[in-house]
Design a protein around this motif. Structure first.
Motif, PDB file in Angstrom:
ATOM      1  N   MET A   1       0.946  -1.386   0.354  1.00 44.88           N
ATOM      2  CA  MET A   1      -0.285  -0.293  -0.068  1.00 44.88           C
ATOM      3  C   MET A   1       0.841   1.030   0.087  1.00 44.88           C
ATOM      4  SD  MET A   1      -2.968   1.607   0.333  1.00 44.88           S
ATOM      5  CE  MET A   1      -4.368   0.427   0.947  1.00 44.88           C
ATOM      6  N   ILE A   2       0.442   2.436  -0.584  1.00 47.15           N
ATOM      7  CA  ILE A   2       1.449   2.987  -1.021  1.00 47.15           C
ATOM      8  C   ILE A   2       0.603   4.898   0.253  1.00 47.15           C
ATOM      9  CG2 ILE A   2       2.416   4.597  -2.585  1.00 47.15           C
ATOM     10  CD1 ILE A   2       2.969   3.057  -4.131  1.00 47.15           C
ATOM     11  N   LEU A   3       0.518   5.381   0.344  1.00 49.27           N
ATOM     12  CA  LEU A   3      -0.280   6.651   0.714  1.00 49.27           C
ATOM     13  C   LEU A   3       0.471   7.708  -0.036  1.00 49.27           C
ATOM     14  CD1 LEU A   3      -1.568   8.065   2.655  1.00 49.27           C
ATOM     15  CD2 LEU A   3       0.183   8.540   4.196  1.00 49.27           C
ATOM     16  N   VAL A   4      -0.071   7.966  -0.415  1.00 44.29           N
ATOM     17  CA  VAL A   4       0.162   9.831  -1.096  1.00 44.29           C
ATOM     18  C   VAL A   4      -0.832  10.693  -0.538  1.00 44.29           C
ATOM     19  CG1 VAL A   4      -0.534  10.816  -3.595  1.00 44.29           C
ATOM     20  CG2 VAL A   4       0.076   8.617  -3.051  1.00 44.29           C
ATOM     21  N   THR A   5       0.441  11.514  -0.162  1.00 46.47           N
ATOM     22  CA  THR A   5      -0.577  13.215   0.756  1.00 46.47           C
ATOM     23  C   THR A   5      -0.878  13.882  -0.659  1.00 46.47           C
ATOM     24  OG1 THR A   5       1.610  13.948   1.217  1.00 46.47           O
ATOM     25  CG2 THR A   5       0.286  12.287   2.955  1.00 46.47           C
ATOM     26  N   GLY A   6      -1.023  14.979  -0.395  1.00 46.02           N
ATOM     27  CA  GLY A   6      -1.295  16.429  -1.464  1.00 46.02           C
ATOM     28  C   GLY A   6      -1.321  15.409  -2.356  1.00 46.02           C
ATOM     29  N   ALA A   7      -2.770  14.294  -2.485  1.00 47.37           N
ATOM     30  CA  ALA A   7      -3.635  13.893  -3.847  1.00 47.37           C
ATOM     31  C   ALA A   7      -4.410  13.962  -4.831  1.00 47.37           C
ATOM     32  CB  ALA A   7      -3.767  12.576  -3.192  1.00 47.37           C
ATOM     33  N   THR A   8      -4.896  15.633  -3.905  1.00 42.10           N
ATOM     34  CA  THR A   8      -5.768  16.520  -4.778  1.00 42.10           C
ATOM     35  C   THR A   8      -4.844  17.234  -5.802  1.00 42.10           C
ATOM     36  OG1 THR A   8      -6.154  18.036  -3.191  1.00 42.10           O
ATOM     37  CG2 THR A   8      -7.364  15.733  -3.242  1.00 42.10           C
ATOM     38  N   GLY A   9      -3.843  17.443  -5.274  1.00 45.29           N
ATOM     39  CA  GLY A   9      -3.305  18.484  -6.006  1.00 45.29           C
ATOM     40  C   GLY A   9      -2.976  18.513  -7.064  1.00 45.29           C
ATOM     41  N   PHE A  10      -1.813  19.078  -8.276  1.00 37.37           N
ATOM     42  CA  PHE A  10      -1.374  18.703  -9.381  1.00 37.37           C
ATOM     43  C   PHE A  10      -0.413  17.388  -9.252  1.00 37.37           C
ATOM     44  CE2 PHE A  10       1.888  19.811 -12.927  1.00 37.37           C
ATOM     45  CZ  PHE A  10       0.901  20.460 -13.925  1.00 37.37           C
ATOM     46  N   VAL A  11       0.251  17.163  -8.888  1.00 34.34           N
ATOM     47  CA  VAL A  11       1.489  17.052  -9.181  1.00 34.34           C
ATOM     48  C   VAL A  11       0.979  15.954  -8.035  1.00 34.34           C
ATOM     49  CG1 VAL A  11       3.991  15.835  -7.860  1.00 34.34           C
ATOM     50  CG2 VAL A  11       3.974  17.895  -8.471  1.00 34.34           C
ATOM     51  N   GLY A  12       0.374  15.848  -7.183  1.00 37.29           N
ATOM     52  CA  GLY A  12      -0.544  14.330  -6.089  1.00 37.29           C
ATOM     53  C   GLY A  12      -1.687  14.132  -7.095  1.00 37.29           C
ATOM     54  N   GLN A  13      -2.209  14.270  -8.006  1.00 38.72           N
ATOM     55  CA  GLN A  13      -3.299  13.128  -9.250  1.00 38.72           C
ATOM     56  C   GLN A  13      -2.746  12.911 -10.088  1.00 38.72           C
ATOM     57  OE1 GLN A  13      -6.671  16.072 -10.572  1.00 38.72           O
ATOM     58  NE2 GLN A  13      -6.197  17.314  -8.722  1.00 38.72           N
ATOM     59  N   ARG A  14      -1.738  13.166 -10.177  1.00 46.42           N
ATOM     60  CA  ARG A  14      -0.745  11.972 -11.381  1.00 46.42           C
ATOM     61  C   ARG A  14       0.111  10.882 -10.777  1.00 46.42           C
ATOM     62  NH1 ARG A  14      -2.224  17.131 -12.840  1.00 46.42           N
ATOM     63  NH2 ARG A  14      -2.626  17.802 -14.520  1.00 46.42           N
ATOM     64  N   VAL A  15       0.207  11.470  -9.666  1.00 43.96           N
ATOM     65  CA  VAL A  15       1.201  10.540  -8.779  1.00 43.96           C
ATOM     66  C   VAL A  15      -0.009   9.102  -8.644  1.00 43.96           C
ATOM     67  CG1 VAL A  15       2.299   9.102  -6.934  1.00 43.96           C
ATOM     68  CG2 VAL A  15       3.250  11.572  -7.282  1.00 43.96           C
ATOM     69  N   VAL A  16      -1.518   9.538  -7.759  1.00 46.00           N
ATOM     70  CA  VAL A  16      -2.469   8.428  -7.461  1.00 46.00           C
ATOM     71  C   VAL A  16      -2.705   8.280  -9.387  1.00 46.00           C
ATOM     72  CG1 VAL A  16      -4.537   8.510  -7.276  1.00 46.00           C
ATOM     73  CG2 VAL A  16      -2.898   9.824  -5.731  1.00 46.00           C
ATOM     74  N   GLY A  17      -2.414   8.972 -10.194  1.00 45.26           N
ATOM     75  CA  GLY A  17      -3.365   8.039 -11.365  1.00 45.26           C
ATOM     76  C   GLY A  17      -2.423   6.845 -11.769  1.00 45.26           C
ATOM     77  N   THR A  18      -1.052   7.633 -11.999  1.00 40.91           N
ATOM     78  CA  THR A  18       0.566   6.564 -12.491  1.00 40.91           C
ATOM     79  C   THR A  18       0.504   5.309 -11.407  1.00 40.91           C
ATOM     80  OG1 THR A  18       1.249   8.353 -13.134  1.00 40.91           O
ATOM     81  CG2 THR A  18       2.810   6.491 -12.826  1.00 40.91           C
ATOM     82  N   LEU A  19       0.271   5.354 -10.121  1.00 39.10           N
ATOM     83  CA  LEU A  19      -0.056   4.415  -9.579  1.00 39.10           C
ATOM     84  C   LEU A  19      -1.175   3.197  -9.650  1.00 39.10           C
ATOM     85  CD1 LEU A  19       0.977   6.762  -6.192  1.00 39.10           C
ATOM     86  CD2 LEU A  19       2.753   4.917  -7.721  1.00 39.10           C
ATOM     87  N   VAL A  20      -2.131   4.015  -9.993  1.00 44.57           N
ATOM     88  CA  VAL A  20      -3.145   2.523  -9.870  1.00 44.57           C
ATOM     89  C   VAL A  20      -3.349   2.062 -11.081  1.00 44.57           C
ATOM     90  CG1 VAL A  20      -5.819   3.327 -10.776  1.00 44.57           C
ATOM     91  CG2 VAL A  20      -4.879   4.184  -8.803  1.00 44.57           C
ATOM     92  N   GLU A  21      -2.841   3.015 -12.263  1.00 48.89           N
ATOM     93  CA  GLU A  21      -2.553   2.342 -13.637  1.00 48.89           C
ATOM     94  C   GLU A  21      -1.347   1.143 -13.173  1.00 48.89           C
ATOM     95  OE1 GLU A  21      -1.648   5.591 -16.458  1.00 48.89           O
ATOM     96  OE2 GLU A  21      -3.629   6.531 -16.412  1.00 48.89           O
ATOM     97  N   SER A  22      -0.724   1.529 -12.609  1.00 47.76           N
ATOM     98  CA  SER A  22       0.626   0.413 -12.567  1.00 47.76           C
ATOM     99  C   SER A  22      -0.023  -1.193 -11.632  1.00 47.76           C
ATOM    100  CB  SER A  22       1.892   1.266 -12.365  1.00 47.76           C
ATOM    101  OG  SER A  22       2.071   2.104 -13.484  1.00 47.76           O
ATOM    102  N   ASP A  23      -1.162  -0.982 -11.270  1.00 50.33           N
ATOM    103  CA  ASP A  23      -2.073  -2.035 -10.439  1.00 50.33           C
ATOM    104  C   ASP A  23      -1.192  -1.747  -9.055  1.00 50.33           C
ATOM    105  OD1 ASP A  23      -3.586  -2.622 -12.352  1.00 50.33           O
ATOM    106  OD2 ASP A  23      -1.825  -4.358 -12.683  1.00 50.33           O
ATOM    107  N   TYR A  24      -0.747  -0.795  -8.483  1.00 49.12           N
ATOM    108  CA  TYR A  24      -0.488  -0.441  -7.513  1.00 49.12           C
ATOM    109  C   TYR A  24      -1.268  -0.386  -5.901  1.00 49.12           C
ATOM    110  CZ  TYR A  24       4.604  -0.207  -7.553  1.00 49.12           C
ATOM    111  OH  TYR A  24       5.957  -0.313  -9.057  1.00 49.12           O
ATOM    112  N   SER A  25      -1.879  -0.959  -5.055  1.00 49.02           N
ATOM    113  CA  SER A  25      -2.147   0.142  -3.807  1.00 49.02           C
ATOM    114  C   SER A  25      -2.485   1.456  -3.307  1.00 49.02           C
ATOM    115  CB  SER A  25      -2.092  -1.519  -2.969  1.00 49.02           C
ATOM    116  OG  SER A  25      -2.932  -2.796  -3.599  1.00 49.02           O
ATOM    117  N   VAL A  26      -3.686   2.156  -3.410  1.00 47.70           N
ATOM    118  CA  VAL A  26      -3.327   3.775  -3.489  1.00 47.70           C
ATOM    119  C   VAL A  26      -4.236   3.693  -2.048  1.00 47.70           C
ATOM    120  CG1 VAL A  26      -2.919   5.759  -4.152  1.00 47.70           C
ATOM    121  CG2 VAL A  26      -2.447   3.893  -5.996  1.00 47.70           C
ATOM    122  N   ARG A  27      -3.538   4.126  -1.315  1.00 49.24           N
ATOM    123  CA  ARG A  27      -4.569   5.321  -0.292  1.00 49.24           C
ATOM    124  C   ARG A  27      -3.935   7.108  -0.717  1.00 49.24           C
ATOM    125  NH1 ARG A  27      -3.278   2.714   5.256  1.00 49.24           N
ATOM    126  NH2 ARG A  27      -4.767   1.161   4.139  1.00 49.24           N
TER     127      ARG A  27
END
Length: 69
Positions: A1-27
């Motif tokens: 599980m990977i925790l992303v803080t700032g997940a609604t910001g410009f960079v955070g949204q892209r990090v979350v999207g990339t992680l999800v596309e790569s099949d990581y568990s994201v919080r």
């Protein structure tokens, strides 16, 4: 599980999207309910919290192996 803080910001949204596309568990840690709607992606667990609140950080970090801050 990977925790992303700032997940609604410009960079955070892209990090979350990339992680999800790569099949990581994201919080995603969000500060407000409004921020939750930005993260409507399959497989993303959204936790509302505050970086200044120790209890919400403890909750957000349970089972987390990596943090993107």
């Amino acid at each position: 599980m990977i925790l992303v803080t700032g997940a609604t910001g410009f960079v955070g949204q892209r990090v979350v999207g990339t992680l999800v596309e790569s099949d990581y568990s994201v919080r995603a840690l969000v500060h407000s309910r409004a921020g939750e709607s930005v993260l409507l992606r399959d497989g993303v667990e959204v936790i509302r919290g505050d970086l200044l609140d120790e209890e919400s950080l403890r909750r957000a970090n349970q089972g987390v192996e990596t943090v993107f801050h």
